[in-house]
Scaffold this motif. Structure first.
Motif, PDB file in Angstrom:
ATOM      1  N   UNK B 260       0.811  -1.218   0.000  1.00  0.00           N
ATOM      2  CA  UNK B 260       0.000   0.000   0.000  1.00  0.00           C
ATOM      3  C   UNK B 260       0.840   1.262   0.000  1.00  0.00           C
ATOM      4  N   UNK B 261       0.275   2.351  -0.529  1.00  0.00           N
ATOM      5  CA  UNK B 261       1.014   3.611  -0.586  1.00  0.00           C
ATOM      6  C   UNK B 261       1.240   4.179   0.815  1.00  0.00           C
ATOM      7  N   UNK B 263       3.258   3.231   3.028  1.00  0.00           N
ATOM      8  CA  UNK B 263       3.586   2.222   4.041  1.00  0.00           C
ATOM      9  C   UNK B 263       4.962   1.643   3.757  1.00  0.00           C
ATOM     10  N   UNK B 264       6.022   2.304   4.233  1.00  0.00           N
ATOM     11  CA  UNK B 264       7.368   1.841   3.889  1.00  0.00           C
ATOM     12  C   UNK B 264       7.695   0.477   4.495  1.00  0.00           C
ATOM     13  N   UNK B 265       8.396  -0.338   3.731  1.00  0.00           N
ATOM     14  CA  UNK B 265       9.001  -1.568   4.242  1.00  0.00           C
ATOM     15  C   UNK B 265      10.458  -1.223   4.497  1.00  0.00           C
ATOM     16  N   UNK B 266      10.914  -1.405   5.710  1.00  0.00           N
ATOM     17  CA  UNK B 266      12.311  -1.083   6.037  1.00  0.00           C
ATOM     18  C   UNK B 266      13.185  -2.269   5.672  1.00  0.00           C
ATOM     19  N   UNK B 297      -1.655  -1.608  18.603  1.00  0.00           N
ATOM     20  CA  UNK B 297      -1.811  -0.604  17.538  1.00  0.00           C
ATOM     21  C   UNK B 297      -3.265  -0.259  17.271  1.00  0.00           C
ATOM     22  N   UNK B 318      -7.386   6.095   9.906  1.00  0.00           N
ATOM     23  CA  UNK B 318      -7.902   5.063   9.027  1.00  0.00           C
ATOM     24  C   UNK B 318      -9.350   4.767   9.436  1.00  0.00           C
ATOM     25  N   UNK B 330      -7.218   1.920  14.138  1.00  0.00           N
ATOM     26  CA  UNK B 330      -5.760   1.943  14.205  1.00  0.00           C
ATOM     27  C   UNK B 330      -5.369   3.215  14.950  1.00  0.00           C
ATOM     28  N   UNK B 361       4.177   2.799  16.954  1.00  0.00           N
ATOM     29  CA  UNK B 361       3.859   2.933  15.537  1.00  0.00           C
ATOM     30  C   UNK B 361       2.415   3.384  15.368  1.00  0.00           C
ATOM     31  N   UNK B 363      -0.715   5.142  12.789  1.00  0.00           N
ATOM     32  CA  UNK B 363      -1.176   5.152  11.403  1.00  0.00           C
ATOM     33  C   UNK B 363      -2.041   6.376  11.180  1.00  0.00           C
ATOM     34  N   UNK B 365      -4.007   8.789   8.122  1.00  0.00           N
ATOM     35  CA  UNK B 365      -4.425   8.761   6.742  1.00  0.00           C
ATOM     36  C   UNK B 365      -4.083  10.087   6.065  1.00  0.00           C
ATOM     37  N   UNK B 378       1.972   7.046   5.805  1.00  0.00           N
ATOM     38  CA  UNK B 378       0.762   6.693   6.559  1.00  0.00           C
ATOM     39  C   UNK B 378       1.107   5.861   7.802  1.00  0.00           C
ATOM     40  N   UNK B 379       2.344   5.384   7.873  1.00  0.00           N
ATOM     41  CA  UNK B 379       2.797   4.585   9.010  1.00  0.00           C
ATOM     42  C   UNK B 379       3.941   5.337   9.672  1.00  0.00           C
TER      43      UNK B 379
END
Lengths: 644, 644
Positions: B260-261, B263-266, B297, B318, B330, B361, B363, B365, B378-379
């Motif tokens: 999803x946009x 929402x970074x994956x580290x 969360x 959200x 969330x 963490x 969230x 929107x 968003x995260x």
């Protein structure tokens, strides 16, 4: 003659019509006395039931789960017989075995049952058990069965009969009691040497609160008195060690109505414990060449359609959030996110094994009724990792994972554990199991090899693998002998393909990696719950939220206590001063109750000699030491993660 | 005569009808040359507008945000004049200042504007600027204004006029251009000494894609050429340092469509960076007496109704998940969860200050169009903490928080920063601000005191506080001079009461604590984005994902390289070997590109002398050293968190 194949692969011939009990007797009388039932071609049967075809056979005793279940189920029938003799006219619904014992639901009309009644029933049951009444199996035509229960005026059994077909109806009779029952049962009531009726509860018929409330009586039984005594002691001890009670007393966790059920808030002390567990995992995983990642707690629906968790796993997930026409789900597992990280950058065989670790927080929807302290929750901090490897690397990788489990068990003093190796059924390839006969054989035998070579205790369970590969469920026992299912360790041939994961092999072509899913420390929630019971809240020093409490004998020694505190803090030891103006005896007693591992008593003598008097939790006085000496010893104890 | 109150509290008397510019001139000609506008009773005015009443006055220059905005807004008018002279018949919509410059939306009919046109416009604008044309303000009756734009055949300005009332309509004229405009403006066009038109874009009228597309021209301007040159250099440098580009090259983070946009994956390297940041935060917070907690969360709707985030903040959250008839959200902030932990166990004054920290963490929107790399996500992994304290403890607590910010700025080499202290407006107590006049005065003055006593640069912004207390927004500048809003630091009188938080004071009665919300390192997302630009990806050693790369000159030296690797790993140094059979020159070049701080070149000479040849990223050869010596130096550099 028929051929009987034993678990070790040996095949022997017997007369057709031989029973498992006959075979047991042919081996030894001692064995026959222990046989409760038998697994014939994977189905649990009465040990006395004749076998007419070539079959695989496993004799089931108290040491097998199926043996125990059969034993408890038969005790439920015994209880029903006793109830009927004391409360004539009672009507029975169902009486299954459960995790620890059995229950039977019954309609007692207007009568109420008391604790005293339970004691009476126990006496009656013991009396009936001694009669060594055989559990007799009889196949009954449906019409005859209906006739029987009509005559008995029993609407409940008649209701059950509605769902059964002619040809699959059996009655079991022992002594004066006959029940509609699929079986199997133990050979006779004489096997039941010790029993206890533990609880009375109400239960709506068919679980529907619009129906009549039936009476449910719970009980447990054993093949000898010692096992019952041990069990009752364990229960007593488990009550004292209840993780919910200890969790509150020690400030480990709390729940809040406005946050929601099954969603623990980790209090400062609990956060220290989980932080130490994460440190252990991170150190261990770093040494084992894992890379850490951090992923979001949500993802689009399409991710879970790709993984196949949707729609199959939907009931265990929180409902979606709909945003801009897209559905987002809270993650119930970390694998899909990790697969995306694997796929984010191109991989070659040189990058493999590629091990991604994350203490990922997942959310699973458990029914409110199922929630239980930290044991059944909706928020799970998982000691997760995924290993992407080639087939050639699989053996070593799986072995390392297994060693990691064993390493952890040692650290936590978990002496009793067993790995349940769940295998596929070759007949169900392409249906229940992904159609990769060679990969199944290969990985199952590699996994078995690892378990054997490392001397890891394990049992094999046929036809219980995951869809995508063999699976190991890890069961551990706490110091008081209670069983916990800790974690799963899975081999996965399927997800790699679903996610189109690829690496370039030495021949420069694309290949899909094998994936190992593993979580040796399970979830923080369940593991901390286990540890609270296991240690009875007396955490080893490295895990203890407060490691040292300094107890000045009077306010006069506060400055000296402060000096010691500074020295301890410098050495990263979690310490506090009890600065209340209380008697030293009271301070010691209360610190003991808070289960803090070390107490340092300081008074005139200690100040003069520049020492501390050391007391160890539940061990008492260890004598005086210099502060430096104490710190040095403690540092070693902590860095070794010594269990005591 | 009227009384003018200056920001320092001084009051002087002037003739009624005096302008801010007159007053500036009465102070010094030099000052007058810098005055762009004035804040009169908190409203921004033309510097030339006459003042008829007793007023507070702040002269606004380029150094004030309102000064800059006025400057850019006036340049938009200048651009419009230039456009009209080159493209007669053009119709204008609106032309506001933005974060860095201004734009104007216009209807050019069928004409298309090119880069070449922009250059022509720049020349024209410079020519017009030199004419020193005054920006003339004129109040116009609505009928007259409508007449004017009807004559000009301008539907856009007529549309704007519809929403305005008689008596609030003003025209501004400079040179040959007149615009419907609320103002204010700078004194004359001569102030605009340097400018650049930066971009052409399409923009739907009123942002509605069913409407006509207008042409938007972006530009920026400055009071001298050097500022423009610096700005363009900064832009150029920022492009090279773009955190999205560096983030990909260095394996810091990735996005995935199925996740999803926003929402970074580290990735593994990014996870090391954030782990090091968390370590820093945890160490710092532990030293400062914070306790760590871990919270879920999600939470029930009722929690956010209690906190007041629902319904007011709903758009930034959200959408809910509905479960068993209960809505779960969330979390968009950690405070309500922390308040619940404060409330979980009874508190006395002895427990205060009670400081709860969590890298929680959250969230939020953000509209898809607003998302930008790590900067708008968003995260959010937030360096969060809440301090519960008494009024008496507030000063010291706030001072410690401020010192923590300063400590971090030093570690990260952030030399330029400013704290925007947002204050309440006494006239709006009980409406915009919680009605606690004494608490407002007291805490505002305590906060101001802290900032002054610690020499922290700050500006005061009236009437911008949060509902529940004064607020500090922290702005920092990267090495290339780009501004980032890092974090907020808030005082809170209200939430304690909403959540019924209490402690027993010394008099044994219940009291509500004050709460400080603080997050000095902001979120991992924004802070790592900032650091990537700030360091141009060349992280200091303690943060670098790989700290040392060992470069053997040929395969022959691999065993020696392996030995060194083991020694480095033992010292917890993140190191790798470049074991490819490549020329050493290529290895060095590529390691430089990967921005790894240290390279150890090993060949014949190094093996013989049991040394390593050390190269420092972007500094070149540092000569040969023994491995132990190198490790010792590096350990110091790491444990000091040295910036270079």
């Amino acid at each position: 003659m028929i051929k009987i194949t034993f678990p070790d692969g040996a095949i022997r011939e017997y007369q057709a019509g031989t029973s498992a009990m006959d075979i047991a007797r042919s081996i030894s009388e001692g064995l026959a006395k222990k046989v409760l039932a038998a697994s014939v071609n994977g189905q649990v049967w009465d040990a006395s039931r004749p076998i007419y075809e070539d079959s695989t056979l496993k004799l089931l005793t108290w040491d097998d789960n199926e043996g125990k279940s059969t034993f408890w189920h038969s005790t439920a029938h015994l209880m029903a017989e006793a109830v009927e003799s004391i409360f004539p006219g009672v009507k029975f619904w169902v009486g299954p075995p459960v995790e620890n014992g059995f229950y039977y639901d019954m309609d007692l009309g207007d009568r109420h049952i008391s604790e005293e009644d339970l004691r009476k029933l126990e006496v009656k049951m013991a009396e009936l058990a001694k009669q060594n009444n055989v559990y007799l199996r009889k196949e009954v035509p449906k019409a005859e069965a209906i006739e029987y229960f009509k005559e008995k005026n029993d609407p409940y059994k008649l209701d059950l009969l509605q769902g059964l077909n002619d040809g699959e109806i059996t009655f079991y009779t022992q002594g004066n009691f006959t029940d509609l029952c699929r079986g199997p049962h133990i050979p006779n009531t004489g096997f039941i040497k010790a029993l206890k009726l533990t609880n009375i509860a109400g239960a709506y018929w068919k679980g529907d609160e619009k129906n009549k409330q039936l009476t449910r009586i719970y009980g447990v039984s054993f093949p000898n008195q010692k096992l019952l005594d041990d069990y009752l002691t364990m229960l007593e001890e488990a009550k004292k060690r209840d993780h919910r009670k200890l969790g509150k007393e020690l400030g480990i966790f709390t729940f809040d109505d406005e946050v929601g059920p099954g969603l623990p808030l980790w209090l400062p002390n609990g956060s220290i414990v989980i932080e130490e567990l994460e440190k252990l995992a991170k150190e261990t995983e770093e040494d084992a060449g894992y890379k850490r990642v951090v992923t979001p707690h949500i993802a689009k629906e399409s991710l879970y359609l790709t993984s196949g968790h949707l729609p199959y796993y939907q009931e265990s997930m929180y409902p979606p959030m709909e945003l801009d026409g897209t559905k987002y789900y809270l993650k119930a597992m970390n694998c899909p996110h990790h697969h995306k990280i694997f796929a984010a950058e191109p991989k070659s065989y040189k990058d493999l094994p590629y091990r991604l670790a994350e203490y990922g927080t997942c959310y699973r929807f458990e029914q409110s009724g199922e929630l239980f302290g930290l044991m059944r929750v909706r928020c799970l901090h998982m000691n997760d990792a995924h290993i992407y490897c080639t087939k050639e690397q699989f053996f070593d990788e799986f072995k390392s994972v297994n060693e990691m489990y064993l390493k952890y068990f040692k650290i936590f003093g978990i002496d009793k554990f067993v790995m349940r190796l769940s295998l596929h059924d070759p007949k169900k390839l392409g249906q229940k199991y992904v159609n990769e006969p060679e990969l199944w054989k290969e990985t199952e035998s590699l996994v078995r090899d690892v378990l054997i070579k490392t001397g890891t205790p394990f049992v094999e369970v046929p036809d219980e693998a995951a869809f995508y590969g063999p699976k190991i469920d890890v069961q551990i026992w706490s110091t008081i002998g209670r069983e916990f299912t800790l974690a799963t360790n899975q081999v996965d041939f399927a997800q790699g393909r679903r996610f189109k994961l690829e690496f370039t092999n030495k021949e420069n072509s694309s290949e899909t990696p094998l994936i190992i899913h593993r979580a040796p420390l399970g979830t923080h929630e369940r593991f901390v719950g286990f540890l609270l019971e296991h240690y009875s809240g007396k955490f080893p020093v490295w895990l203890a939220p407060t490691q040292v409490k300094i107890l000045p004998i009077s306010d006069k020694f506060l400055p000296y206590a402060q000096n010691i505190l500074q020295s301890l803090k410098k050495a990263d030891i979690r310490a506090e001063i009890d600065d209340r103006s209380e008697k030293i005896g009271k301070k010691i007693r209360e610190t003991e109750l808070m289960k803090i591992p070390y107490m340092l008593v300081v008074g005139e003598k200690e100040v003069n000699e520049n020492q501390v008097s050391v007391r160890r939790q539940s061990k008492g006085d260890l004598g005086a030491q210099s502060v430096d000496q104490f710190i040095a010893q403690l540092e070693t104890e902590i860095s070794n993660r010594a269990s005591e």
